[in-house]
Write a protein that holds these residues in place. Structure first.
Motif, mmCIF file in Angstrom:
data_model
loop_
_atom_site.group_PDB
_atom_site.id
_atom_site.type_symbol
_atom_site.label_atom_id
_atom_site.label_comp_id
_atom_site.label_asym_id
_atom_site.label_seq_id
_atom_site.Cartn_x
_atom_site.Cartn_y
_atom_site.Cartn_z
ATOM 1 N N ARG A 16 19.474 -52.675 -65.289
ATOM 2 C CA ARG A 16 20.532 -51.669 -65.377
ATOM 3 C C ARG A 16 20.020 -50.397 -66.021
ATOM 4 N NH1 ARG A 16 26.025 -54.475 -67.484
ATOM 5 N NH2 ARG A 16 24.698 -55.014 -69.205
ATOM 6 N N THR A 17 20.506 -49.278 -65.513
ATOM 7 C CA THR A 17 20.183 -47.982 -66.100
ATOM 8 C C THR A 17 21.042 -47.799 -67.348
ATOM 9 O OG1 THR A 17 21.900 -46.799 -64.878
ATOM 10 C CG2 THR A 17 19.742 -47.018 -63.799
ATOM 11 N N PRO A 18 20.681 -46.851 -68.215
ATOM 12 C CA PRO A 18 21.538 -46.573 -69.381
ATOM 13 C C PRO A 18 22.971 -46.207 -68.973
ATOM 14 C CG PRO A 18 19.396 -45.548 -69.674
ATOM 15 C CD PRO A 18 19.427 -46.097 -68.272
ATOM 16 N N GLU A 19 23.123 -45.494 -67.875
ATOM 17 C CA GLU A 19 24.457 -45.128 -67.400
ATOM 18 C C GLU A 19 25.252 -46.358 -66.977
ATOM 19 O OE1 GLU A 19 21.572 -43.692 -66.230
ATOM 20 O OE2 GLU A 19 21.763 -41.798 -67.313
ATOM 21 N N GLN A 20 24.595 -47.290 -66.309
ATOM 22 C CA GLN A 20 25.260 -48.534 -65.902
ATOM 23 C C GLN A 20 25.638 -49.374 -67.113
ATOM 24 O OE1 GLN A 20 22.050 -49.790 -63.309
ATOM 25 N NE2 GLN A 20 23.351 -49.567 -61.491
ATOM 26 N N GLU A 21 24.764 -49.391 -68.112
ATOM 27 C CA GLU A 21 25.032 -50.127 -69.348
ATOM 28 C C GLU A 21 26.242 -49.524 -70.070
ATOM 29 O OE1 GLU A 21 24.767 -52.926 -72.285
ATOM 30 O OE2 GLU A 21 23.610 -52.900 -70.438
ATOM 31 N N GLU A 22 26.294 -48.199 -70.156
ATOM 32 C CA GLU A 22 27.413 -47.533 -70.806
ATOM 33 C C GLU A 22 28.721 -47.820 -70.061
ATOM 34 O OE1 GLU A 22 28.298 -43.231 -72.724
ATOM 35 O OE2 GLU A 22 27.523 -43.191 -70.674
ATOM 36 N N LYS A 23 28.699 -47.750 -68.739
ATOM 37 C CA LYS A 23 29.900 -48.036 -67.953
ATOM 38 C C LYS A 23 30.365 -49.472 -68.167
ATOM 39 C CE LYS A 23 31.917 -48.098 -63.338
ATOM 40 N NZ LYS A 23 32.860 -49.094 -63.780
ATOM 41 N N TYR A 89 33.951 -41.918 -77.669
ATOM 42 C CA TYR A 89 34.669 -42.631 -76.612
ATOM 43 C C TYR A 89 36.181 -42.745 -76.814
ATOM 44 C CZ TYR A 89 29.956 -43.872 -75.310
ATOM 45 O OH TYR A 89 28.642 -43.816 -74.954
#
Length: 100
Positions: A16-23, A89
């Motif tokens: 997973r990319t950092p963006e996918q992890e954050e999502k 957030y």
């Protein structure tokens, strides 16, 4: 022995990319956190054998130990957010800051 589905899921999580992890974390918090009212407090030991809590988003340690966050946002369900994650957030997660 780990079955094929578990191996595939683990591989997916590793890539997973950092963006996918954050999502993924945002989605989890949107579903898991029911009480949206949070108050900034100094960490306190809520159970006798409790030494710390973790930010529900980034996992940062929250406790009275040196090097940890000593103040954080919490709600009546004992969900915790470090100050950085709460501020970053709160709008997206519809969190409400309750003043003392």
């Amino acid at each position: 022995m780990i079955n094929k589905k578990i191996k595939e899921k683990l591989k997916e999580l590793e890539n997973r990319t950092p963006e996918q992890e954050e999502k993924s974390r945002l989605d989890y918090c949107k579903d898991a956190i029911k009480d949206k009212k949070f108050k900034l407090i100094k960490w306190r030991q809520s159970q006798e054998d409790w030494t710390h809590d973790h930010c529900d988003f980034c996992g940062k340690n929250i406790s009275d130990k040196e090097g940890n966050e000593s103040e954080a946002y919490t709600n009546k369900n004992d969900d915790w957010f470090c100050k950085d994650c709460f501020r970053k957030y709160k709008d997206e997660l519809n969190l409400i800051e309750v003043k003392k």
